[in-house]
Scaffold this motif. Structure first.
Motif, PDB file in Angstrom:
ATOM      1  N   GLU A 109     -25.962  20.102 -44.003  1.00 54.20           N
ATOM      2  CA  GLU A 109     -25.562  19.554 -45.297  1.00 54.20           C
ATOM      3  C   GLU A 109     -24.232  18.821 -45.207  1.00 54.20           C
ATOM      4  OE1 GLU A 109     -24.251  21.291 -49.667  1.00 54.20           O
ATOM      5  OE2 GLU A 109     -25.839  22.325 -48.557  1.00 54.20           O
ATOM      6  N   ARG A 110     -23.286  19.385 -44.460  1.00 54.84           N
ATOM      7  CA  ARG A 110     -21.965  18.768 -44.327  1.00 54.84           C
ATOM      8  C   ARG A 110     -22.073  17.353 -43.754  1.00 54.84           C
ATOM      9  NH1 ARG A 110     -18.939  21.652 -40.322  1.00 54.84           N
ATOM     10  NH2 ARG A 110     -16.996  20.791 -41.177  1.00 54.84           N
ATOM     11  N   PHE A 111     -22.854  17.210 -42.697  1.00 50.44           N
ATOM     12  CA  PHE A 111     -22.919  15.899 -42.055  1.00 50.44           C
ATOM     13  C   PHE A 111     -23.938  14.970 -42.710  1.00 50.44           C
ATOM     14  CE2 PHE A 111     -20.736  18.480 -38.875  1.00 50.44           C
ATOM     15  CZ  PHE A 111     -19.612  17.682 -38.712  1.00 50.44           C
ATOM     16  N   ALA A 112     -24.869  15.517 -43.471  1.00 52.30           N
ATOM     17  CA  ALA A 112     -25.692  14.660 -44.324  1.00 52.30           C
ATOM     18  C   ALA A 112     -24.820  14.015 -45.396  1.00 52.30           C
ATOM     19  CB  ALA A 112     -26.816  15.470 -44.962  1.00 52.30           C
ATOM     20  N   PHE A 113     -23.959  14.821 -46.014  1.00 55.82           N
ATOM     21  CA  PHE A 113     -23.030  14.274 -47.015  1.00 55.82           C
ATOM     22  C   PHE A 113     -22.123  13.223 -46.379  1.00 55.82           C
ATOM     23  CE2 PHE A 113     -18.797  14.421 -48.989  1.00 55.82           C
ATOM     24  CZ  PHE A 113     -19.111  13.994 -50.265  1.00 55.82           C
ATOM     25  N   PHE A 114     -21.576  13.526 -45.219  1.00 61.94           N
ATOM     26  CA  PHE A 114     -20.720  12.563 -44.536  1.00 61.94           C
ATOM     27  C   PHE A 114     -21.471  11.266 -44.258  1.00 61.94           C
ATOM     28  CE2 PHE A 114     -19.317  10.824 -40.370  1.00 61.94           C
ATOM     29  CZ  PHE A 114     -18.078  10.344 -40.766  1.00 61.94           C
ATOM     30  N   SER A 115     -22.711  11.379 -43.776  1.00 56.01           N
ATOM     31  CA  SER A 115     -23.500  10.187 -43.457  1.00 56.01           C
ATOM     32  C   SER A 115     -23.776   9.351 -44.701  1.00 56.01           C
ATOM     33  CB  SER A 115     -24.817  10.595 -42.780  1.00 56.01           C
ATOM     34  OG  SER A 115     -24.573  11.219 -41.538  1.00 56.01           O
ATOM     35  N   LYS A 116     -24.097  10.015 -45.797  1.00 55.47           N
ATOM     36  CA  LYS A 116     -24.326   9.280 -47.054  1.00 55.47           C
ATOM     37  C   LYS A 116     -23.046   8.571 -47.495  1.00 55.47           C
ATOM     38  CE  LYS A 116     -27.065   8.281 -50.581  1.00 55.47           C
ATOM     39  NZ  LYS A 116     -27.302   9.258 -51.660  1.00 55.47           N
ATOM     40  N   CYS A 117     -21.909   9.248 -47.311  1.00 56.56           N
ATOM     41  CA  CYS A 117     -20.625   8.645 -47.682  1.00 56.56           C
ATOM     42  C   CYS A 117     -20.316   7.401 -46.848  1.00 56.56           C
ATOM     43  CB  CYS A 117     -19.498   9.664 -47.524  1.00 56.56           C
ATOM     44  SG  CYS A 117     -19.500  10.988 -48.748  1.00 56.56           S
ATOM     45  N   VAL A 118     -20.726   7.406 -45.575  1.00 55.08           N
ATOM     46  CA  VAL A 118     -20.497   6.235 -44.730  1.00 55.08           C
ATOM     47  C   VAL A 118     -21.195   5.010 -45.307  1.00 55.08           C
ATOM     48  CG1 VAL A 118     -20.957   5.215 -42.455  1.00 55.08           C
ATOM     49  CG2 VAL A 118     -20.118   7.577 -42.623  1.00 55.08           C
ATOM     50  N   LEU A 119     -22.426   5.196 -45.757  1.00 58.03           N
ATOM     51  CA  LEU A 119     -23.159   4.069 -46.357  1.00 58.03           C
ATOM     52  C   LEU A 119     -22.533   3.644 -47.678  1.00 58.03           C
ATOM     53  CD1 LEU A 119     -25.688   2.819 -44.940  1.00 58.03           C
ATOM     54  CD2 LEU A 119     -25.183   5.124 -44.156  1.00 58.03           C
ATOM     55  N   GLU A 120     -22.108   4.605 -48.472  1.00 53.90           N
ATOM     56  CA  GLU A 120     -21.480   4.285 -49.755  1.00 53.90           C
ATOM     57  C   GLU A 120     -20.086   3.694 -49.573  1.00 53.90           C
ATOM     58  OE1 GLU A 120     -22.788   4.460 -52.867  1.00 53.90           O
ATOM     59  OE2 GLU A 120     -24.688   4.886 -51.860  1.00 53.90           O
ATOM     60  N   LEU A 121     -19.410   4.066 -48.499  1.00 55.42           N
ATOM     61  CA  LEU A 121     -18.091   3.494 -48.207  1.00 55.42           C
ATOM     62  C   LEU A 121     -18.162   1.976 -48.069  1.00 55.42           C
ATOM     63  CD1 LEU A 121     -15.449   4.690 -45.678  1.00 55.42           C
ATOM     64  CD2 LEU A 121     -16.472   2.459 -45.301  1.00 55.42           C
ATOM     65  N   MET A 122     -19.224   1.483 -47.442  1.00 59.50           N
ATOM     66  CA  MET A 122     -19.356   0.040 -47.249  1.00 59.50           C
ATOM     67  C   MET A 122     -19.251  -0.692 -48.573  1.00 59.50           C
ATOM     68  SD  MET A 122     -22.468  -0.082 -44.487  1.00 59.50           S
ATOM     69  CE  MET A 122     -22.488   0.941 -43.027  1.00 59.50           C
ATOM     70  N   SER A 123     -19.935  -0.165 -49.577  1.00 63.36           N
ATOM     71  CA  SER A 123     -19.890  -0.783 -50.895  1.00 63.36           C
ATOM     72  C   SER A 123     -18.540  -0.579 -51.556  1.00 63.36           C
ATOM     73  CB  SER A 123     -20.998  -0.197 -51.771  1.00 63.36           C
ATOM     74  OG  SER A 123     -20.915  -0.681 -53.087  1.00 63.36           O
ATOM     75  N   ALA A 124     -17.975   0.618 -51.398  1.00 62.21           N
ATOM     76  CA  ALA A 124     -16.721   0.942 -52.078  1.00 62.21           C
ATOM     77  C   ALA A 124     -15.563   0.081 -51.601  1.00 62.21           C
ATOM     78  CB  ALA A 124     -16.399   2.419 -51.874  1.00 62.21           C
ATOM     79  N   VAL A 125     -15.519  -0.220 -50.297  1.00 57.65           N
ATOM     80  CA  VAL A 125     -14.399  -1.014 -49.775  1.00 57.65           C
ATOM     81  C   VAL A 125     -14.818  -2.456 -49.489  1.00 57.65           C
ATOM     82  CG1 VAL A 125     -13.362   1.065 -48.772  1.00 57.65           C
ATOM     83  CG2 VAL A 125     -14.819  -0.391 -47.337  1.00 57.65           C
ATOM     84  N   ARG A 126     -16.049  -2.791 -49.857  1.00 60.96           N
ATOM     85  CA  ARG A 126     -16.587  -4.142 -49.666  1.00 60.96           C
ATOM     86  C   ARG A 126     -16.519  -4.567 -48.203  1.00 60.96           C
ATOM     87  NH1 ARG A 126     -19.959  -4.787 -53.208  1.00 60.96           N
ATOM     88  NH2 ARG A 126     -19.968  -7.039 -52.789  1.00 60.96           N
ATOM     89  N   PHE A 127     -16.963  -3.678 -47.328  1.00 61.02           N
ATOM     90  CA  PHE A 127     -17.006  -3.963 -45.903  1.00 61.02           C
ATOM     91  C   PHE A 127     -18.421  -3.689 -45.397  1.00 61.02           C
ATOM     92  CE2 PHE A 127     -16.564  -2.530 -41.396  1.00 61.02           C
ATOM     93  CZ  PHE A 127     -16.075  -3.713 -40.861  1.00 61.02           C
ATOM     94  N   TYR A 128     -19.165  -4.766 -45.185  1.00 62.09           N
ATOM     95  CA  TYR A 128     -20.521  -4.658 -44.681  1.00 62.09           C
ATOM     96  C   TYR A 128     -20.520  -5.163 -43.240  1.00 62.09           C
ATOM     97  CZ  TYR A 128     -21.591  -4.080 -49.603  1.00 62.09           C
ATOM     98  OH  TYR A 128     -21.621  -3.631 -50.897  1.00 62.09           O
ATOM     99  N   PRO A 129     -20.569  -4.255 -42.273  1.00 65.88           N
ATOM    100  CA  PRO A 129     -20.403  -4.654 -40.870  1.00 65.88           C
ATOM    101  C   PRO A 129     -21.622  -5.392 -40.320  1.00 65.88           C
ATOM    102  CG  PRO A 129     -20.994  -2.345 -40.993  1.00 65.88           C
ATOM    103  CD  PRO A 129     -20.798  -2.810 -42.416  1.00 65.88           C
ATOM    104  N   ASP A 130     -21.402  -6.116 -39.249  1.00 66.49           N
ATOM    105  CA  ASP A 130     -22.530  -6.670 -38.503  1.00 66.49           C
ATOM    106  C   ASP A 130     -23.267  -5.552 -37.774  1.00 66.49           C
ATOM    107  OD1 ASP A 130     -21.914  -9.478 -39.046  1.00 66.49           O
ATOM    108  OD2 ASP A 130     -20.162  -9.138 -37.757  1.00 66.49           O
ATOM    109  N   VAL A 131     -22.488  -4.558 -37.320  1.00 69.57           N
ATOM    110  CA  VAL A 131     -23.060  -3.449 -36.549  1.00 69.57           C
ATOM    111  C   VAL A 131     -22.513  -2.126 -37.063  1.00 69.57           C
ATOM    112  CG1 VAL A 131     -23.250  -2.364 -34.277  1.00 69.57           C
ATOM    113  CG2 VAL A 131     -23.319  -4.862 -34.474  1.00 69.57           C
ATOM    114  N   LEU A 132     -23.420  -1.197 -37.338  1.00 71.84           N
ATOM    115  CA  LEU A 132     -23.065   0.199 -37.566  1.00 71.84           C
ATOM    116  C   LEU A 132     -23.336   0.933 -36.258  1.00 71.84           C
ATOM    117  CD1 LEU A 132     -22.416   2.768 -39.230  1.00 71.84           C
ATOM    118  CD2 LEU A 132     -24.840   2.842 -39.854  1.00 71.84           C
TER     119      LEU A 132
END
Length: 479
Positions: A109-132
């Motif tokens: 659960e801890r790292f599922a939450f972290f992983s979901k946050c990584v995807l949401e971070l892209m939108s929050a800071v307006r940074f959509y990488p070429d490569v994840l």
């Protein structure tokens, strides 16, 4: 080029092993290679020790809530910049304010939450990488979520996913009862993560990623076999057949591990002037409670005490070696209780020849690297290994078993041609190892040959420069 590296740890902020070295050093090398127009960022959890030690340099970027199935949890995003690389930290006290990075009952659960946050971070800071670029099972869900939950969105559609397997033995396996409740995956995604009747997050990331790599060329071949794959060879063979599997050997941070400038060792030295190494050997003898004996070779190990690190071989012949040869043995590390007890007992019976420090201590480890003469690494499996490269950097000659990254980085010394940078043995056999140790000790007595071997070891470029270029080639190939 814009790159976002997701990891569960990264130096200098949080570390339990080699992954932290990679996640801390590779981004800096990528940035240096790609130049000022590139944008390289890293995201890890905000563990309690990071909050305590680095609070003064962290800046709060934003606060939001992130949904994970029926949960709606707080997520703070903090950042700092080092060497041109932006580091993000995912803040949630419930998940990450623990006494340990891993080993909690709710790690899934801890790292599922972290992983979901990584995807949401892209939108929050307006940074959509070429490569994840995700690493190991703890961030496997970032790849799965990207491809299965976010790829239909315009901003995420062009993001390519690279997944690095640092150790295939750790796969993130869970019961299917939490597929939806914890991992927020619908039933139609069951086949993506299912393997041998359970959820296998590493398998899911391998299936979903645009490119999969391991941390050495040899390990990339080894994990295609049943012996090394921990059961995933069928999935990996398919990825290999599709041209999606490769191996890139890790580098080390040659600024952090630098005998010419290292503040953690007693005296500095270089391949052109080795005189300071004798001072470091004397300091290691002091640390270990030994009487100074500059002509007595010291074998060191810095390792987790785990059976796959080759300690069953060491247990089999170490006492014979130290009682029949003029040699000392020193060990730094923690791990399995039975191994700790073995070395405690051996040190108690041979205090003038054996010394142990049962702890994890980054600064102290450099004294063990710099002060010893031989570095023993007889692993049963070793995806890459960093210790053999670090030891080489400090002029301590590696003696390794030929597997994984050890086979890629250490080549056996040929005393007649004066080539090679260490000692190796092939079979996972204690007496094969002992025979090579005895050969190394005989060579140690020939100072001219030994000095040449030490310089060979120190001359190898184990920096991230070459490896970073290979990662960049992969990133560019995915456009």
């Amino acid at each position: 080029m814009k790159i976002l590296i997701a990891a569960s740890e990264a130096l200098p902020f949080a570390s339990t092993g080699g992954l932290a070295d990679v996640a801390g050093s590779l981004p800096k090398a990528l940035k240096a290679e790609l130049g000022k127009d590139s944008d390289v960022r890293v995201v890890i959890p905000l563990y309690a020790p990071i909050r305590d030690k680095f609070a003064s340099e962290l800046e709060l970027v934003c606060e939001m809530n992130v949904r994970l199935s029926w949960r709606n949890q707080y997520c703070g995003i903090w950042r700092t910049v080092r060497d041109g690389v932006t580091f993000y930290f995912i803040d949630n006290l419930y998940y990450f304010d623990r006494g340990t990075l891993y080993g909690c009952y709710d790690d899934g659960e801890r790292f599922a939450f972290f992983s979901k946050c990584v995807l949401e971070l892209m939108s929050a800071v307006r940074f959509y990488p070429d490569v994840l670029h995700a690493n190991d099972w703890q961030t496997a869900l970032t790849v799965i979520y990207l491809k299965r939950k976010y790829a239909h969105l315009d901003e995420y559609r062009s993001i390519r996913a690279v997944f690095t397997i640092h150790n295939i033995d750790y796969q993130g396996q869970f019961d299917f009862s939490i597929l939806s409740d914890v991992f927020e995956l619908p039933e139609w995604d069951r086949s993506v993560v299912e393997y041998n009747g359970v959820i296998n997050l590493l398998k899911g990331a391998v299936v979903c990623a645009d490119m999969v790599n391991t941390v050495s060329r040899t390990y990339a071949r080894e994990i295609l076999t049943d012996y090394y794959s921990s059961g995933l060879h069928h999935i990996l063979r398919e990825a290999d057949a599709q041209g999606r599997l490769t191996g890139i050997v890790n580098g080390i941070d040659v600024d952090y591990y630098n005998p010419e400038t290292d503040p953690d060792i007693a005296a500095h030295f270089s391949k052109d002037d080795l005189s300071g190494k004798a001072v470091d050997k004397a300091e290691l003898e002091d640390v270990c409670g030994f009487v100074h004996a500059p002509d007595t070779p010291v074998i060191s190990m810095v390792s987790r005490l785990a059976s796959h690190k080759g300690f069953d071989l060491v247990r089999c012949v170490l006492e014979e070696i130290i009682t029949t040869e003029n040699v000392r043995f020193v060990l730094l590390g923690t791990g399995e209780a039975a191994l700790e007890e073995f070395f405690r007992d051996l040190a108690a019976r041979y205090p003038d020849r054996v010394a142990i420090r049962l702890e994890y201590n980054k600064a102290l480890s450099k004294k063990f690297y710099a002060g010893a003469d031989l570095f023993l690494m007889p692993s049963k499996s070793e995806p890459c290994g960093l210790s053999q490269m670090i030891a080489s950097r400090y002029g301590t000659v590696p003696l390794v078993r030929e597997c994984g990254g050890l086979a890629d980085t250490i080549k056996p010394y040929n005393e007649y041609e004066e080539t090679g940078n260490g000692f190796t043995f092939t079979n996972y056999n204690a007496h094969d190892m002992m025979n090579v140790i005895r050969y190394a000790l005989r060579l140690y007595a020939d100072h001219s040959k030994w000095d040449k071997l030490v310089k060979n070891a120190m001359n190898i470029d184990f920096s991230w420069n070459v490896s970073a270029k290979r990662y960049i080639d992969i990133y560019r190939s995915l456009k």
